[in-house]
Design an enzyme around this catalytic site. Structure first.
Site, PDB file in Angstrom:
ATOM      1  N   ASP A  50       1.037  -1.149   0.067  1.00  0.00           N
ATOM      2  CA  ASP A  50      -0.065  -0.015   0.001  1.00  0.00           C
ATOM      3  C   ASP A  50       1.133   1.558  -0.128  1.00  0.00           C
ATOM      4  OD1 ASP A  50      -2.414  -1.031   0.377  1.00  0.00           O
ATOM      5  OD2 ASP A  50      -1.603  -2.455   2.288  1.00  0.00           O
ATOM      6  N   GLU A  73      -5.547   7.443   0.041  1.00  0.00           N
ATOM      7  CA  GLU A  73      -5.390   6.975   1.005  1.00  0.00           C
ATOM      8  C   GLU A  73      -3.964   6.480   2.518  1.00  0.00           C
ATOM      9  OE1 GLU A  73      -7.621   2.514   2.812  1.00  0.00           O
ATOM     10  OE2 GLU A  73      -7.498   2.483   0.237  1.00  0.00           O
ATOM     11  N   ASP A 116      -6.209   5.018  -4.058  1.00  0.00           N
ATOM     12  CA  ASP A 116      -6.646   3.685  -3.388  1.00  0.00           C
ATOM     13  C   ASP A 116      -5.070   3.108  -4.148  1.00  0.00           C
ATOM     14  OD1 ASP A 116      -6.678   2.105  -2.261  1.00  0.00           O
ATOM     15  OD2 ASP A 116      -8.533   1.913  -1.312  1.00  0.00           O
ATOM     16  N   LEU A 118      -4.103  -0.101  -3.802  1.00  0.00           N
ATOM     17  CA  LEU A 118      -4.584  -1.056  -2.969  1.00  0.00           C
ATOM     18  C   LEU A 118      -5.479  -1.528  -2.652  1.00  0.00           C
ATOM     19  CD1 LEU A 118      -1.691  -3.671  -1.816  1.00  0.00           C
ATOM     20  CD2 LEU A 118      -4.067  -4.432  -1.830  1.00  0.00           C
ATOM     21  N   ASP A 119      -6.255  -1.489  -2.958  1.00  0.00           N
ATOM     22  CA  ASP A 119      -7.918  -2.042  -2.843  1.00  0.00           C
ATOM     23  C   ASP A 119      -7.582  -3.428  -2.785  1.00  0.00           C
ATOM     24  OD1 ASP A 119     -11.013  -0.934  -2.306  1.00  0.00           O
ATOM     25  OD2 ASP A 119     -11.348  -1.398  -4.326  1.00  0.00           O
ATOM     26  N   THR A 121      -6.211  -4.875   1.061  1.00  0.00           N
ATOM     27  CA  THR A 121      -5.797  -4.996   1.454  1.00  0.00           C
ATOM     28  C   THR A 121      -5.664  -6.476   1.726  1.00  0.00           C
ATOM     29  OG1 THR A 121      -5.151  -2.251   0.974  1.00  0.00           O
ATOM     30  CG2 THR A 121      -4.238  -3.780   2.897  1.00  0.00           C
ATOM     31  N   THR A 192     -19.718  -6.871   0.036  1.00  0.00           N
ATOM     32  CA  THR A 192     -18.732  -7.109   0.855  1.00  0.00           C
ATOM     33  C   THR A 192     -18.263  -8.197   1.054  1.00  0.00           C
ATOM     34  OG1 THR A 192     -17.350  -6.224   2.926  1.00  0.00           O
ATOM     35  CG2 THR A 192     -19.196  -6.453   2.797  1.00  0.00           C
ATOM     36  N   GLY A 217     -13.080  -5.057  -2.057  1.00  0.00           N
ATOM     37  CA  GLY A 217     -12.315  -3.769  -3.224  1.00  0.00           C
ATOM     38  C   GLY A 217     -13.194  -3.813  -3.631  1.00  0.00           C
TER      39      GLY A 217
END
Length: 309
Positions: A50, A73, A116, A118-119, A121, A192, A217
């Site tokens: 990230d 982010e 973002d 790294l969406d 994580t 989600t 993500g």
């Protein structure tokens, strides 16, 4: 060619390559096995990937476009950055795109880029790397108008390579993927994987889905809509932030889809806005009637979002 192109086109042409470079950094960190995981909050992780991916994107964009606002982010980090992380090239094909007249001459002060790095994580740390995306969204004043979604672990069977980059610009079109409509006669909902609650489940139940696809993500969920694998993305909670949705919203809208809160209102992406998407996220594939989904959501679900502010 690059200097004669419009500011928005140049930002997008740089962002596509910067997102791809960040994707390679993400793969490199995983290959080295040194994730250096930090827990920022409940169910909110950060890794070395990230942090490094954000440095790559923000440094590359800020050096080329010093007068625009860039919000990432992760917390800013002033440590040294390897020279090969800094992207100076542009996507030449993107520079050839013709923009609508209202996007041609934009004041840099009206542009805000949401990153973002790294969406997904949580999924990344668990090895579910197909969920991972890199997101770069470009907003003009309040509106998301351009988006880049890079998938570091997408397997290109033709080229035999890892990674692909999807993009979309409002009023121009999209590229990097084949758009498909979801199957008729059934309803597939994506939501989600790791941040569900009773309110999220109540919203899903109200839509009476044939199948619920739980993935990580926001970027990956919107890709499922674009590729016809889901009809709607439903998240009646406050976990998403502006950097999660700016790029996916822009790409989805460029294809004819819709992303709003649960009251049917668009989110604002100007620099002064609050970061959390307090009224949840409801997105629908291009072939779907967004209003129908809004109409099915119980008032109690919406009221619960308001109570949690």
């Amino acid at each position: 060619m690059a200097q004669s192109a419009s500011l928005l086109t140049r930002i997008m042409a740089t962002s596509t390559l910067a997102a791809a470079r960040a994707g390679k950094i993400i793969r490199d960190v995983m290959d080295q096995g040194k994730l250096k995981i930090v827990e920022k909050g409940k169910n909110d992780l950060q890794t070395e990937a990230d942090r490094c991916a954000q440095k790559c994107i923000i440094t590359s964009l800020s050096r080329l476009f010093p007068n625009i606002t860039i919000i990432g982010e992760e917390e800013p980090n002033n440590s040294e950055i390897p020279p090969d992380w800094i992207v100076t090239d542009v996507d030449e094909d993107m520079l050839k795109l013709k923009l609508p007249s209202h996007l041609e001459n934009i004041d840099p002060k009206d542009i805000c880029v949401w990153v973002d790095p790294l969406d997904g994580t949580s999924e990344y740390t668990q090895g579910l790397v197909e969920h991972v995306t890199v997101l770069v969204g470009v907003a003009i004043k309040e509106k998301a108008v351009g988006g880049v979604i890079h998938q570091p672990y997408y397997k290109d069977k033709i080229k035999g390579e890892l990674g692909r980059t999807l993009w979309g610009i409002d009023g121009v079109g999209y590229g990097g993927f084949e758009q498909s409509a979801p199957p008729s006669g059934k309803r597939f909902i994506t939501t989600t994987r790791s941040h569900s609650n009773t309110n999220v489940q109540a919203a899903i139940n109200a839509l009476k889905p044939d199948e619920v696809i739980r993935v990580g993500g926001a970027g990956y969920k919107v890709i499922l809509l674009l590729e016809g694998k889901a009809h709607a993305y439903v998240f009646a909670s406050q976990g998403c932030k502006k950097w999660d949705t700016c790029a996916p919203e822009a790409v989805l809208h460029a294809c004819g889809g819709t992303l709003t809160d649960f009251y049917g209102e668009k989110y604002a992406y100007h620099p002064e806005t609050i970061y959390p998407n307090l009224r949840g996220v409801l997105a629908t594939a291009p072939a779907e009637k967004h209003q129908w989904y809004l109409n099915q959501i119980p008032e109690e679900v919406k009221e619960n979002l308001e109570k949690r502010k």
